[in-house]
Design an enzyme around this catalytic site. Structure first.
Site, PDB file in Angstrom:
ATOM      1  N   ARG A 112     -12.391  -4.197  -6.817  1.00 26.53           N
ATOM      2  CA  ARG A 112     -12.251  -5.090  -5.653  1.00 26.53           C
ATOM      3  C   ARG A 112     -13.626  -5.318  -5.018  1.00 26.53           C
ATOM      4  NH1 ARG A 112      -7.865  -2.738  -1.708  1.00 26.53           N
ATOM      5  NH2 ARG A 112      -9.424  -1.078  -1.661  1.00 26.53           N
ATOM      6  N   ASP A 114       2.142  -5.569   8.394  1.00 23.45           N
ATOM      7  CA  ASP A 114       1.020  -4.648   8.292  1.00 23.45           C
ATOM      8  C   ASP A 114      -0.237  -5.490   8.069  1.00 23.45           C
ATOM      9  OD1 ASP A 114      -1.001  -2.920   7.578  1.00 23.45           O
ATOM     10  OD2 ASP A 114       0.385  -1.465   6.711  1.00 23.45           O
ATOM     11  N   PHE A 168       0.858  -1.178   0.000  1.00 27.29           N
ATOM     12  CA  PHE A 168       0.000   0.000   0.000  1.00 27.29           C
ATOM     13  C   PHE A 168       0.905   1.242   0.000  1.00 27.29           C
ATOM     14  CE2 PHE A 168      -2.704   3.194   1.979  1.00 27.29           C
ATOM     15  CZ  PHE A 168      -3.926   2.954   1.388  1.00 27.29           C
ATOM     16  N   TYR A 228     -10.178   0.642  10.533  1.00 27.04           N
ATOM     17  CA  TYR A 228     -11.445   0.958   9.858  1.00 27.04           C
ATOM     18  C   TYR A 228     -11.736   0.101   8.631  1.00 27.04           C
ATOM     19  CZ  TYR A 228      -8.204   3.909   7.146  1.00 27.04           C
ATOM     20  OH  TYR A 228      -7.156   4.362   6.397  1.00 27.04           O
ATOM     21  N   LYS A 229     -11.032  -1.021   8.477  1.00 28.45           N
ATOM     22  CA  LYS A 229     -11.369  -1.893   7.351  1.00 28.45           C
ATOM     23  C   LYS A 229     -12.303  -3.002   7.857  1.00 28.45           C
ATOM     24  CE  LYS A 229      -7.693  -0.085   4.727  1.00 28.45           C
ATOM     25  NZ  LYS A 229      -6.251   0.121   4.795  1.00 28.45           N
TER      26      LYS A 229
HETATM   27  C1  LIG Z   1      -5.607   1.212   4.701  1.00 27.90           C
HETATM   28  C2  LIG Z   1      -4.167   1.090   4.861  1.00 27.90           C
HETATM   29  C3  LIG Z   1      -3.421   2.152   5.382  1.00 27.90           C
HETATM   30  C4  LIG Z   1      -4.098   3.442   5.759  1.00 27.90           C
HETATM   31  O1  LIG Z   1      -3.290   4.350   6.419  1.00 27.90           O
HETATM   32  P1  LIG Z   1      -3.962   5.569   7.160  1.00 27.90           P
HETATM   33  O2  LIG Z   1      -2.850   6.272   7.821  1.00 27.90           O
HETATM   34  O3  LIG Z   1      -4.994   5.028   8.095  1.00 27.90           O
HETATM   35  O4  LIG Z   1      -4.619   6.417   6.104  1.00 27.90           O
HETATM   36  C5  LIG Z   1      -2.068   1.946   5.516  1.00 27.90           C
HETATM   37  N1  LIG Z   1      -1.474   0.789   5.155  1.00 27.90           N
HETATM   38  C6  LIG Z   1      -2.179  -0.229   4.646  1.00 27.90           C
HETATM   39  C7  LIG Z   1      -1.488  -1.497   4.258  1.00 27.90           C
HETATM   40  C8  LIG Z   1      -3.538  -0.109   4.480  1.00 27.90           C
HETATM   41  O5  LIG Z   1      -4.235  -1.128   3.982  1.00 27.90           O
END
Ligand SMILES: *Cc1c(COP(=O)(O)O)cnc(C)c1O
Length: 399
Positions: free
Chosen positions: A375, A201, A129, A226-227
């Site tokens: 997705r 992560d 990401f 929040y996922k």
């Molecule tokens: C969703 C996600 C983030 C989001 O980072 P924020 O700081 O909450 O915006 C970071 N890393 C991964 C792998 C994600 O899936």
């Protein structure tokens, strides 16, 4: 075109007896179909009275005393321990400090590199990401290390062949685009053979996939609230530090809530014992309460049942798509084998963004990733087989 009854019969008997599928009424779906739990899960109806009580029954009544009388001060650990039950971590090893996923990752990556001061390389997956790549590059620059971004396929090989150079390896159990899994136990063992720190992560795995942090010997982990965890927009991230590393981790974000005695107001930082040293400043209580509330039904179901349900839903989606649009089913960018993927599927379509908008206009939330991926995420507690049949009908019409 509608889906043939053969598949419908296949799905329905189980649907009626499956306790998990009956949860969907507890969620505020607004008559829509939410297949983007990997971006932002749906809220539960009962969140509104829950937050209302926090505001009028606690905040308005107690004001600053709420920190001590209502357990606000302990919420980062209370919620962390609840998460531990989903992530396979014994109590006292996870905390929700109140930071974003990005700042949490920064904190943990610097700490990981500090645990291996003499090693020059910070290893990451090229397909990570974006924020993970940006933060890793920044940490490498800050600490004068070399960033090695290698493909997911090559990362284990790099660890085997040049692992003695690696301070820390940042990996993800689920690829955010394709949903493809990486074996947590395998990659962590390779890190350990090489003497490197494994950092995971878990953003796309938490709440949908068993990650067994303790059993896999993971060194450090973070993840998004929040996922699939459903903590709500901007819900804070979590940090995992197993007991064996707690005395040695040295976090760069040394805030007063991570101090051994926060209320002594000492001018010198002394890290707290245990997981509390991963805390930073005053936690966002309203957001923590949202995340805390979201976790209850996940814990009640248990991670194994959640994972099984997600696999069933994904397979059902594919069976329906194969039946009605075999051409699209062939454009699957995810592993066909449910055991090799996380909670979502990605399909290649021409003009993915347009398809996303067409779906949204018909009450279906998915998300596209440029240039050509759609997705579909199967949050186990509120996505039903009926939703899936309807979505495949719509996809058939618009894609
Ligand atoms: C969703 C996600 C983030 C989001 O980072 P924020 O700081 O909450 O915006 C970071 N890393 C991964 C792998 C994600 O899936």
């Amino acid at each position: 075109m509608t889906i043939q009854p053969r598949i419908e019969e296949d799905g329905s008997p189980r649907e009626k007896t499956d306790p998990i599928s009956s949860c969907s009424q507890e969620y505020a779906l607004d008559g829509r179909i939410h297949l983007n739990g990997n971006s932002l899960g749906a809220p539960r109806h009962s969140l509104i009275p829950e937050l209302g009580h926090l505001i009028s029954g606690q905040w308005a009544r107690l004001q600053v005393r709420g920190w001590f009388q209502e357990g606000w001060l302990d919420l980062p650990r209370t919620v962390g321990d609840k998460l531990g039950a989903l992530l396979g971590a014994k109590p006292g090893q996870i905390v929700v400090a109140g930071e974003t996923t990005s700042t949490t990752l920064f904190n943990v990556l610097v700490a990981a590199c500090r645990l291996r001061a003499d090693r020059p390389v910070l290893l990451v997956e090229q397909e990570s990401f974006p924020t993970d790549l940006y933060i890793a590059a920044s940490v490498a620059r800050l600490l004068d290390r070399r960033l090695a971004a290698v493909s997911r396929a090559d990362l284990d090989i790099r660890l085997r062949e040049h692992g003695d150079q690696v301070a820390a390896a940042l990996t993800s159990p689920v690829d955010f685009r394709t949903g493809e899994r990486r074996g947590i136990g395998e990659t962590t063992a390779l890190c350990h053979d090489a003497g490197a720190i494994s950092v995971w992560d878990l953003s796309h795995a938490a709440g949908v996939l068993p990650v067994d942090l303790d059993a896999n010997g993971v060194d450090l982990a973070i993840g998004c609230g929040y996922k699939y965890l459903g903590g709500g927009p901007g819900a804070p991230a979590f940090t995992y530090v197993p007991v064996r590393h707690q005395p040695d981790v040295d976090f760069p974000l040394a805030g007063w809530h991570g101090h051994a005695r926060p209320f002594a107001m000492s001018p010198r930082f002394e890290p707290a014992d245990g997981i509390d040293r991963a805390r930073t400043g005053t936690p966002p209580v309203l957001s923590l309460a949202g995340l805390n509330h979201a976790l209850d039904p996940l814990l009640e179901a248990g991670i194994e049942a959640l994972y099984q349900r997600t696999r069933e839903l994904g397979d059902y989606f594919l069976a329906c798509l194969e039946e009605s649009r075999p051409d699209l089913a062939k454009q699957l960018a995810s592993p066909r084998d449910a055991l090799r993927r996380g909670g979502h599927l990605a399909v290649r379509v021409a003009d993915a963004e347009r398809v996303e908008h067409e779906l949204a206009e018909r009450g279906v939330h998915v998300d596209s990733r440029p240039p050509d991926l759609i997705r579909f995420a199967f949050a186990p507690l509120y996505v039903t087989k009926d939703h899936i049949r309807r979505v495949v009908d719509i996809v058939t019409a618009v894609a």
